[in-house]
Design a protein around this motif. Structure first.
Motif, mmCIF file in Angstrom:
data_model
loop_
_atom_site.group_PDB
_atom_site.id
_atom_site.type_symbol
_atom_site.label_atom_id
_atom_site.label_comp_id
_atom_site.label_asym_id
_atom_site.label_seq_id
_atom_site.Cartn_x
_atom_site.Cartn_y
_atom_site.Cartn_z
ATOM 1 N N MET A 68 -38.325 106.152 -84.647
ATOM 2 C CA MET A 68 -37.267 106.836 -85.388
ATOM 3 C C MET A 68 -35.933 106.601 -84.694
ATOM 4 S SD MET A 68 -38.470 108.633 -87.968
ATOM 5 C CE MET A 68 -37.567 110.139 -88.261
ATOM 6 N N THR A 69 -34.857 106.591 -85.513
ATOM 7 C CA THR A 69 -33.539 106.421 -84.902
ATOM 8 C C THR A 69 -32.676 107.651 -85.224
ATOM 9 O OG1 THR A 69 -32.856 105.218 -86.867
ATOM 10 C CG2 THR A 69 -33.522 103.899 -85.003
ATOM 11 N N HIS A 70 -31.778 107.984 -84.273
ATOM 12 C CA HIS A 70 -30.867 109.115 -84.472
ATOM 13 C C HIS A 70 -29.918 108.808 -85.626
ATOM 14 C CE1 HIS A 70 -31.384 112.076 -81.365
ATOM 15 N NE2 HIS A 70 -31.575 111.145 -80.464
ATOM 16 N N LYS A 71 -29.563 109.818 -86.405
ATOM 17 C CA LYS A 71 -28.534 109.640 -87.428
ATOM 18 C C LYS A 71 -27.188 109.585 -86.701
ATOM 19 C CE LYS A 71 -27.496 111.284 -91.985
ATOM 20 N NZ LYS A 71 -26.279 111.974 -92.230
ATOM 21 N N MET A 72 -26.401 108.556 -86.972
ATOM 22 C CA MET A 72 -25.142 108.384 -86.251
ATOM 23 C C MET A 72 -23.945 108.721 -87.141
ATOM 24 S SD MET A 72 -26.260 107.293 -83.331
ATOM 25 C CE MET A 72 -24.957 106.578 -82.392
ATOM 26 N N VAL A 73 -22.895 109.221 -86.504
ATOM 27 C CA VAL A 73 -21.654 109.516 -87.225
ATOM 28 C C VAL A 73 -20.570 108.583 -86.698
ATOM 29 C CG1 VAL A 73 -19.973 111.301 -87.771
ATOM 30 C CG2 VAL A 73 -22.341 111.936 -87.318
ATOM 31 N N HIS A 74 -19.850 107.949 -87.630
ATOM 32 C CA HIS A 74 -18.764 107.047 -87.254
ATOM 33 C C HIS A 74 -17.485 107.881 -87.209
ATOM 34 C CE1 HIS A 74 -16.615 102.966 -88.074
ATOM 35 N NE2 HIS A 74 -16.654 103.276 -86.812
ATOM 36 N N LEU A 75 -16.769 107.863 -86.103
ATOM 37 C CA LEU A 75 -15.593 108.732 -86.055
ATOM 38 C C LEU A 75 -14.403 108.109 -85.343
ATOM 39 C CD1 LEU A 75 -15.819 110.024 -82.978
ATOM 40 C CD2 LEU A 75 -17.439 111.507 -84.094
ATOM 41 N N GLN A 76 -13.263 108.720 -85.623
ATOM 42 C CA GLN A 76 -12.002 108.318 -85.010
ATOM 43 C C GLN A 76 -11.435 109.545 -84.299
ATOM 44 O OE1 GLN A 76 -9.211 106.899 -87.924
ATOM 45 N NE2 GLN A 76 -9.468 104.785 -87.291
ATOM 46 N N ILE A 77 -10.997 109.367 -83.074
ATOM 47 C CA ILE A 77 -10.337 110.472 -82.376
ATOM 48 C C ILE A 77 -8.876 110.051 -82.195
ATOM 49 C CG2 ILE A 77 -10.267 111.815 -80.239
ATOM 50 C CD1 ILE A 77 -13.295 111.183 -79.987
ATOM 51 N N ILE A 78 -7.984 110.875 -82.708
ATOM 52 C CA ILE A 78 -6.561 110.530 -82.661
ATOM 53 C C ILE A 78 -5.817 111.618 -81.882
ATOM 54 C CG2 ILE A 78 -4.497 110.044 -84.061
ATOM 55 C CD1 ILE A 78 -6.536 109.355 -86.339
ATOM 56 N N GLY A 79 -4.959 111.223 -80.974
ATOM 57 C CA GLY A 79 -4.210 112.215 -80.192
ATOM 58 C C GLY A 79 -2.899 111.654 -79.717
ATOM 59 N N LEU A 80 -2.079 112.541 -79.114
ATOM 60 C CA LEU A 80 -0.788 112.090 -78.592
ATOM 61 C C LEU A 80 -1.004 111.238 -77.347
ATOM 62 C CD1 LEU A 80 1.232 115.395 -78.976
ATOM 63 C CD2 LEU A 80 1.462 113.303 -80.341
ATOM 64 N N LYS A 81 -0.157 110.224 -77.179
ATOM 65 C CA LYS A 81 -0.359 109.272 -76.084
ATOM 66 C C LYS A 81 -0.397 109.952 -74.713
ATOM 67 C CE LYS A 81 1.184 104.937 -77.978
ATOM 68 N NZ LYS A 81 2.279 103.997 -78.049
ATOM 69 N N ALA A 82 0.345 111.059 -74.583
ATOM 70 C CA ALA A 82 0.388 111.751 -73.290
ATOM 71 C C ALA A 82 -0.993 112.261 -72.882
ATOM 72 C CB ALA A 82 1.367 112.916 -73.378
ATOM 73 N N VAL B 20 -9.181 106.455 -80.640
ATOM 74 C CA VAL B 20 -10.503 106.065 -80.120
ATOM 75 C C VAL B 20 -11.424 105.971 -81.324
ATOM 76 C CG1 VAL B 20 -12.399 106.679 -78.562
ATOM 77 C CG2 VAL B 20 -10.085 107.463 -78.053
ATOM 78 N N GLN B 21 -12.158 104.873 -81.427
ATOM 79 C CA GLN B 21 -13.069 104.729 -82.556
ATOM 80 C C GLN B 21 -14.479 104.524 -82.004
ATOM 81 O OE1 GLN B 21 -11.132 102.698 -85.712
ATOM 82 N NE2 GLN B 21 -13.057 101.823 -86.452
ATOM 83 N N GLY B 22 -15.441 105.245 -82.541
ATOM 84 C CA GLY B 22 -16.790 105.074 -81.997
ATOM 85 C C GLY B 22 -17.853 105.795 -82.791
ATOM 86 N N TRP B 23 -19.004 105.914 -82.160
ATOM 87 C CA TRP B 23 -20.183 106.482 -82.824
ATOM 88 C C TRP B 23 -20.797 107.545 -81.938
ATOM 89 C CZ3 TRP B 23 -21.722 104.312 -87.540
ATOM 90 C CH2 TRP B 23 -21.104 103.111 -87.879
ATOM 91 N N ARG C 145 -3.691 119.084 -80.754
ATOM 92 C CA ARG C 145 -3.078 117.808 -80.322
ATOM 93 C C ARG C 145 -4.049 116.625 -80.497
ATOM 94 N NH1 ARG C 145 -2.192 120.648 -75.755
ATOM 95 N NH2 ARG C 145 -3.113 119.056 -74.419
ATOM 96 N N VAL C 146 -5.349 116.936 -80.589
ATOM 97 C CA VAL C 146 -6.337 115.868 -80.772
ATOM 98 C C VAL C 146 -7.166 116.152 -82.025
ATOM 99 C CG1 VAL C 146 -8.413 114.823 -79.794
ATOM 100 C CG2 VAL C 146 -6.458 115.287 -78.322
ATOM 101 N N ILE C 147 -7.277 115.135 -82.883
ATOM 102 C CA ILE C 147 -8.027 115.315 -84.133
ATOM 103 C C ILE C 147 -9.267 114.431 -84.107
ATOM 104 C CG2 ILE C 147 -7.929 115.040 -86.650
ATOM 105 C CD1 ILE C 147 -4.814 115.083 -86.256
#
Lengths: 630, 72
Positions: A1-15, A285-288, A308-310
């Motif tokens: 069996m394989t884990h169900k994966m979620v594709h996501l983007q994390i967006i935040g201020l450069k600081a 940041v883009q990942g799973w 500040r981070v979504i």
């Protein structure tokens, strides 16, 4: 069996980019991809400024130094969890240790080189001793030792002529053997000519025997005696240095291991930056992440960075499904087999994970081949003992797999009535099924293994067919459907031939075989007309391949019998027992190795080809080492 | 006499097949060892490739068994 994966983007201020990366490293549940590859130019790769690049270089250098120290002191990286990595003075302590450690290691290396060289000098000196003339011990005379290859027979004459010319005939030259390829030459001359002779020897480019300077000026006998004394003290000094290094390893082990992990983690942070994307004001940041970890990831980021981070989950497109990383999730019993599946190829995200099936069949095949209560019990005991000694990892998994196989082996040993080969029979053990080594039961054994093979391949084909239906893949449906029909047809034909089925089934069976071959050929395109029938014959070969279970099993039985018979034929009981034990041990080693490889092959070649494609990429989350140590 | 010839036939069936398997495996093994040294992740595929010619010796075994059982 394989884990169900979620594709996501994390967006935040450069600081916030570095603190966010640190948080992700601590969480250790995000497989980070290169960001911005599929956003139509909106997101660019993150630009790393010069300050960060310099810091990265510094860290690389520090890591090199610390890793060198960890290697020299043979420190276990697992010690890293024993100290607080941020404790005050950790870096300073290590900086102070470095020069001391370098000096110690250099000294140890010099002593070891001396330990190797001195005995060779001593041996050569002993061979040279008869060549020394009486004047060699005179303080006004100096001696030069030369090692000359026997291949160049003219060289000794040339050297002798030059030495005579330089000294006006006052040099004494002697020649003696060292070994088959080398001979030694000794030139003894008044000290006044030392420089001129040395220069001549350098011009002639011959190998000089140069003693360490402390032995150079003494007489040959005294030099040998002092070489011997030095050899003894070198040994003692070397041991003392080794002890000091061990003590340092104990004292600084946890600190160094922790520092190494800190540096590795920090470097990992900088390396991961190259996968990030940026817009004018933000980083991306883009990942799973596995579905099960999503909430933890969202909550932690929200707690630490607020609005500040979504965290933005992306819809799973067909292309995404094809490249989603795969995290296997299997019950503890089957988990040791995951490595074997990865060794072949990582499963695809939406494909079948064959780990559980492998966990069932591989030990079963193994047990069927070894099939001996005695060997099974010894192997089981050995593997359970070894398992405790290994840390979680490949070796531990292997011991677990062999332990499962040993369990099945005991069961099949009962069915075949085998205990260390024929010993069971002599002790009154009777087979519950049949004696597989008896010629009368050879057909039964072959039929049994072929039946197992047919079931295994049928299961593979059914899974393959299901994959074809699920993916609406016409090619797979035709190919696997054709093979399945062909196998069923072959079973019917064999059933009719051995009078198990009515003769009237022969025609439908042959018709089925033709249909199967046509389907298989159709799946292969234009070359299918030629390749299809060959592939169908290959299917028969696949089934026959399971005969190896019988063949390997029989070789194991016969070797066990040979062990018993040779031991019995020897007159002495003790010698007989020793021979029997040695042969049984050999059989057990072969019995552990060969069935494992053969069972693997049956899975990789015969089973997987019917349904398993693999080609997925493993889920490798960005995770700090110190987080795993803790 | 007949039994002896049967035994020789069975021996040849498995012996020659084993020889063929050995020759094939030696070449695949040598190339495979080189490939694994360069790319350790290929180990699984190499085991598979090395194991493929073994079918020959298994078929030799099946033939030998049939010679002994049916011809003996």
């Amino acid at each position: 069996m394989t884990h169900k994966m979620v594709h996501l983007q994390i967006i935040g201020l450069k600081a916030d980019v570095l603190p966010v990366i640190h948080t992700l490293g601590e969480l250790g549940c995000l497989h980070i991809d290169r960001a911005g590859e599929d956003t139509g130019g909106m997101i660019h790769p993150l630009t790393v400024d010069a300050v960060l690049l310099r810091r990265q270089e510094e860290l690389n250098l520090q890591l090199l130094q610390v890793s060198g120290m960890v290697d020299y002191l043979r420190i276990d990286p697992a010690l890293a969890g024993l100290v607080e990595p941020d404790s005050a003075g950790l870096a300073e302590q290590i900086d102070q240790l470095l020069p001391h450690l370098q000096a110690l290691v250099n000294r140890r290396d010099r002593l070891r080189a001396e330990q190797e060289l001195l005995p060779r000098f001593e041996e050569t000196m002993r061979k040279l001793l008869p060549l020394f003339p009486a004047t060699a011990s005179d303080a006004d005379y100096v001696s030069f030792g030369l090692l000359l290859s026997r291949e160049h027979a003219e060289v000794p004459g040339i050297i002798q002529r030059h030495a005579a010319e330089i000294t006006g005939g006052r040099a004494e030259v002697t020649l003696g053997p060292i070994d088959a390829a080398t001979q030694a030459m000794l030139i003894t001359a008044p000290r006044a000519f030392a420089e001129a002779i040395g220069a001549m020897l350098d011009r002639q480019d011959v190998a000089r025997l140069r003693l360490p300077t402390e032995f150079d000026s003494t007489s040959p006998d005294a030099a040998i005696a002092s070489l011997r004394r030095r050899l003894n003290t070198v040994q003692e000094e070397c041991t003392a240095v080794e002890r000091e290094l061990e003590a340092l390893g104990r004292q600084y082990g946890p600190a160094l291991a922790a520092r190494q992990s800190v540096l590795q983690d920090e470097l990992q942070t900088y390396n991961i930056l190259s996968r990030l994307g940026e817009t004018e004001q933000t980083f991306v940041v883009q990942g799973w992440t596995p579905q099960a970890d999503l909430e933890r990831l969202q909550t932690t980021l929200h707690e630490r960075f607020g609005e500040r981070v979504i965290v933005h989950t992306l819809p799973l497109t067909e292309a995404d499904r094809r490249r989603a990383p795969v995290a296997l999730t299997n019950p503890a019993v089957a988990r040791p087999f995951e490595g074997l599946v990865h060794m072949y190829s990582t499963p695809r995200y939406d494909g079948i994970d064959p780990t559980r099936l492998m966990a069932l069949f591989l030990p079963f095949f193994f047990g069927m081949m070894l099939g001996d209560i005695g060997y099974g019990a010894v192997l089981l005991g050995g593997m359970l003992l070894l398992r405790r000694r290994f840390k979680p990892g490949m070796l531990r998994n292997l011991t677990t797999i062999l332990a499962y196989g040993a369990g099945w082996s005991i069961l099949f040993g009962l069915l075949f009535g085998e205990l260390f080969g024929p010993l069971g029979e002599e002790l009154g053990l009777h087979p519950l099924l049949f004696d597989r080594a008896s010629p009368a039961h050879l057909i039964d054994l072959l039929a049994m293994t072929l039946a197992v093979g047919v079931v295994h391949i049928l299961l593979g084909l059914l899974l393959g067919l299901w994959e074809g239906v699920r993916g609406r893949d016409r090619h797979h449906l035709l190919e696997r459907g054709g093979r399945l029909l062909g196998l069923v047809a072959l079973l019917l034909v064999v059933g009719v031939l051995v009078d198990l089925l009515p003769e009237g089934l022969m025609t439908p069976a042959l018709a089925l075989l033709v249909v199967g071959t046509v389907l298989l050929s159709a799946s292969l395109g234009k070359i299918g007309i030629v390749i299809g029938p060959i592939e169908m014959i290959g299917l028969l070969g696949n089934v026959l391949s399971y005969l190896r279970i019988a063949a390997i099993g029989l070789s194991s039985v016969y070797l066990a019998r040979v062990a018993g018979e040779i031991a019995g034929a020897v007159g002495s009981i003790i010698v007989g027992i020793i021979i029997a034990v040695l042969l049984h041990v050999l059989n057990l080693v072969l019995g552990a190795f060969s069935p494992t490889i053969q069972s693997l092959r049956l899975h990789y070649v015969e089973f997987f080809r019917n349904f398993y494609e693999g080609g997925g990429r493993a889920y490798e989350p960005f995770r700090y080492r110190l987080a795993t140590h803790e | 006499m007949e039994n002896g010839l049967t035994a020789i036939g069975a021996g040849l069936a498995i012996g020659l097949a084993a020889l063929g398997t050995g020759i094939a495996q030696s070449r695949i093994g040598a190339a495979g060892a080189g490939a694994v040294a360069e790319k350790p992740e290929l180990a699984g595929v190499i085991i598979l490739l090395v194991a493929i010619p073994e079918t020959m010796v298994i078929l030799g075994f099946a033939t030998a068994a049939m010679i002994l059982l049916l011809g003996g």
